[in-house]
Write an enzyme that holds these catalytic residues in place. Structure first.
Site, short mmCIF file in Angstrom:
data_model
loop_
_atom_site.label_atom_id
_atom_site.label_comp_id
_atom_site.label_asym_id
_atom_site.label_seq_id
_atom_site.Cartn_x
_atom_site.Cartn_y
_atom_site.Cartn_z
N LEU A 65 24.55 34.56 7.56
CA LEU A 65 25.25 35.42 8.51
C LEU A 65 24.65 36.83 8.50
O LEU A 65 23.93 37.20 7.57
CB LEU A 65 26.74 35.45 8.16
CG LEU A 65 27.42 34.08 8.30
CD1 LEU A 65 28.75 34.03 7.55
CD2 LEU A 65 27.62 33.75 9.78
N PRO A 66 24.97 37.64 9.53
CA PRO A 66 24.29 38.94 9.64
C PRO A 66 24.56 39.89 8.47
O PRO A 66 23.62 40.52 7.97
CB PRO A 66 24.84 39.52 10.95
CG PRO A 66 25.29 38.33 11.74
CD PRO A 66 25.75 37.32 10.74
N THR A 94 21.52 38.27 3.67
CA THR A 94 21.22 39.49 2.92
C THR A 94 22.41 40.43 3.09
O THR A 94 22.69 40.87 4.21
CB THR A 94 19.95 40.17 3.47
OG1 THR A 94 18.87 39.25 3.39
CG2 THR A 94 19.62 41.42 2.67
N LYS A 169 16.45 41.14 -3.87
CA LYS A 169 16.01 41.20 -2.47
C LYS A 169 15.88 42.65 -1.99
O LYS A 169 14.87 43.02 -1.40
CB LYS A 169 17.03 40.43 -1.61
CG LYS A 169 16.96 40.66 -0.14
CD LYS A 169 15.99 39.76 0.55
CE LYS A 169 15.86 40.16 2.02
NZ LYS A 169 14.88 39.41 2.75
N LYS A 244 17.78 47.54 8.01
CA LYS A 244 19.01 47.00 7.39
C LYS A 244 18.86 46.95 5.87
O LYS A 244 19.74 47.38 5.12
CB LYS A 244 19.29 45.60 7.95
CG LYS A 244 20.46 44.92 7.26
CD LYS A 244 20.58 43.45 7.58
CE LYS A 244 21.58 42.82 6.62
NZ LYS A 244 21.72 41.39 6.74
P1 NAD Z 1 20.87 36.13 13.55
O1 NAD Z 1 21.59 37.29 14.12
O2 NAD Z 1 19.77 35.49 14.34
O3 NAD Z 1 21.92 34.95 13.20
C1 NAD Z 1 23.19 35.16 12.68
C2 NAD Z 1 24.12 34.13 13.31
O4 NAD Z 1 25.40 34.23 12.71
C3 NAD Z 1 24.30 34.32 14.81
O5 NAD Z 1 23.92 33.12 15.49
C4 NAD Z 1 25.80 34.62 14.95
O6 NAD Z 1 26.36 34.08 16.14
C5 NAD Z 1 26.35 33.95 13.72
N1 NAD Z 1 27.66 34.44 13.30
C6 NAD Z 1 28.09 35.73 13.15
N2 NAD Z 1 29.35 35.75 12.72
C7 NAD Z 1 29.74 34.46 12.58
C8 NAD Z 1 30.95 33.84 12.16
N3 NAD Z 1 32.02 34.55 11.81
N4 NAD Z 1 30.99 32.49 12.16
C9 NAD Z 1 29.92 31.75 12.52
N5 NAD Z 1 28.75 32.29 12.93
C10 NAD Z 1 28.67 33.62 12.95
O7 NAD Z 1 20.34 36.59 12.12
P2 NAD Z 1 19.15 35.93 11.25
O8 NAD Z 1 17.86 36.55 11.65
O9 NAD Z 1 19.31 34.45 11.28
O10 NAD Z 1 19.53 36.49 9.80
C11 NAD Z 1 20.57 35.93 9.02
C12 NAD Z 1 20.55 36.60 7.65
O11 NAD Z 1 19.26 36.37 7.05
C13 NAD Z 1 20.74 38.11 7.70
O12 NAD Z 1 21.56 38.49 6.63
C14 NAD Z 1 19.33 38.65 7.56
O13 NAD Z 1 19.29 39.94 6.96
C15 NAD Z 1 18.70 37.61 6.65
N6 NAD Z 1 17.24 37.50 6.75
C16 NAD Z 1 16.65 37.45 7.98
C17 NAD Z 1 15.26 37.35 8.06
C18 NAD Z 1 14.56 37.30 9.40
O14 NAD Z 1 13.32 37.43 9.43
N7 NAD Z 1 15.29 37.08 10.51
C19 NAD Z 1 14.49 37.30 6.90
C20 NAD Z 1 15.13 37.32 5.65
C21 NAD Z 1 16.51 37.42 5.61
#
Ligand code: NAD
Length: 298
Positions: A65-66, A94, A169, A244
């Site tokens: 999740l975000p 994260t 991280k 972030k």
């Molecule tokens: P994203 O915004 O693409 O996906 C997050 C998803 O969570 C969304 O689809 C949203 O609709 C869903 N969501 C939010 N609240 C919700 C809830 N209450 N119930 C169900 N679903 C819910 O983000 P991402 O890029 O997939 O990143 C996810 C995590 O991974 C973050 O914490 C980010 O920091 C970490 N991360 C991302 C990357 C990257 O390159 N994108 C790399 C390493 C770590």
């Protein structure tokens, strides 16, 4: 075959769901976004109508999740009250160290085994099942956590007790943010001093300035074929994501009273770049700001 719940099917969680399903596991998937849920269904996961429905009867509950506030809500409303008491809870998002520790405490007092396991590797690694997981959990739980994460991983590393995965991280990414700015500054200065940046790359790569940001992810297009600088800075690690993580690092530093002056400068610089409208670009594109060549990012 293991029964997983996966909540959060965005850029990262979507790929993880597909990898688990392709490996023959059952994936009960949920996201607030109908589009994300549809994509996951298309890649072999079973869509659920709610987070409560997704966690029911599963052996491993993953969240991707975000931010901390989303993980807290999902844990309190769905995971802790409705997961099977024998389920293993793993948060791969994260988030801040304090929230991770607090949720681990709540999970343990409700009788669950739980871990924080943020990832390194980005969207491509999530889709390919080659993520690096940094795990915070009691040592005796680690082998179970490692088995659960292995289908999606190239590396699963134990960082320490609950919260240590998040600490690893954000410390790593603070170091990365700072080192990338150093590399961008050096390349911008080399150019102005009429030193060919590619020649500088060769020399610094074999000298004491050598680091991952230079030799594996060079922000100057050319020397490293796989670097996002060769793809108009698209599809890498976004400026907004780096920001972030730098904010999380500064929050943690303030909490424990550690002085991180370069981390703080890095946060300010990435915040400026983000506000200028470049949040979606790869974080190495900061080179073009320092060169005064934002036109290169049009
Ligand atoms: P994203 O915004 O693409 O996906 C997050 C998803 O969570 C969304 O689809 C949203 O609709 C869903 N969501 C939010 N609240 C919700 C809830 N209450 N119930 C169900 N679903 C819910 O983000 P991402 O890029 O997939 O990143 C996810 C995590 O991974 C973050 O914490 C980010 O920091 C970490 N991360 C991302 C990357 C990257 O390159 N994108 C790399 C390493 C770590």
């Amino acid at each position: 075959m293991t029964r997983y719940a996966l909540i959060g099917l965005g850029n990262m969680g979507g790929g993880m769901a597909a990898v688990l399903a392709q490996a023959g596991h059952q994936v009960q998937a949920f996201d607030l976004s109908p589009k994300a849920l549809e994509r996951a269904a298309g890649s072999g996961a079973s869509p659920s109508g709610s987070a409560v429905e997704a966690v029911r009867g599963t052996e491993v509950v993953l969240t991707m999740l975000p931010a901390g506030t989303h993980v807290r809500d999902v844990y309190q409303q769905a995971v802790l009250p409705h997961a099977d008491p024998k389920a293993l809870l793993i948060d791969c998002s994260t988030i801040d160290v304090d929230t991770a520790r607090d949720l681990a405490r709540q999970a343990h007092s409700a009788g669950f085994a739980a871990a924080d396991a943020p990832v390194s590797g980005g969207v491509a690694a999530a889709a390919a099942g080659t993520l690096t997981f940094m795990v915070g959990c009691p040592e005796q739980d680690f082998s179970r956590v490692k088995t659960a994460l292995s289908p999606m991983a190239r590396t699963v590393a134990w960082a320490g007790e609950p919260g240590a995965g998040q600490a690893a991280k954000i410390c790593n990414n603070m170091l990365l943010g700072v080192s990338m700015i150093g590399v961008c500054e050096a390349l911008a200065l080399a150019e102005r001093l009429e030193l060919d940046p590619e020649r500088f790359f060769e020399i610094a790569s074999a000298s004491s300035g050598q680091c991952w940001s230079l030799t594996a992810y060079c922000p100057w297009p050319g020397p490293v074929a796989t670097a996002p600088s060769n793809r108009a800075y698209e599809g890498g690690f976004a400026v907004s994501m780096m920001l972030k993580d730098l904010k999380l690092a500064q929050g943690a530093a303030a909490t424990v009273g550690v002085s991180t002056p370069l981390g703080s400068q890095a946060e300010a610089l990435y915040a400026l770049f983000d506000r200028l409208g470049y949040g979606e670009k790869d974080f190495s594109s900061l080179l073009q700001l320092l060169r005064g060549r934002l036109d290169q990012l049009a």
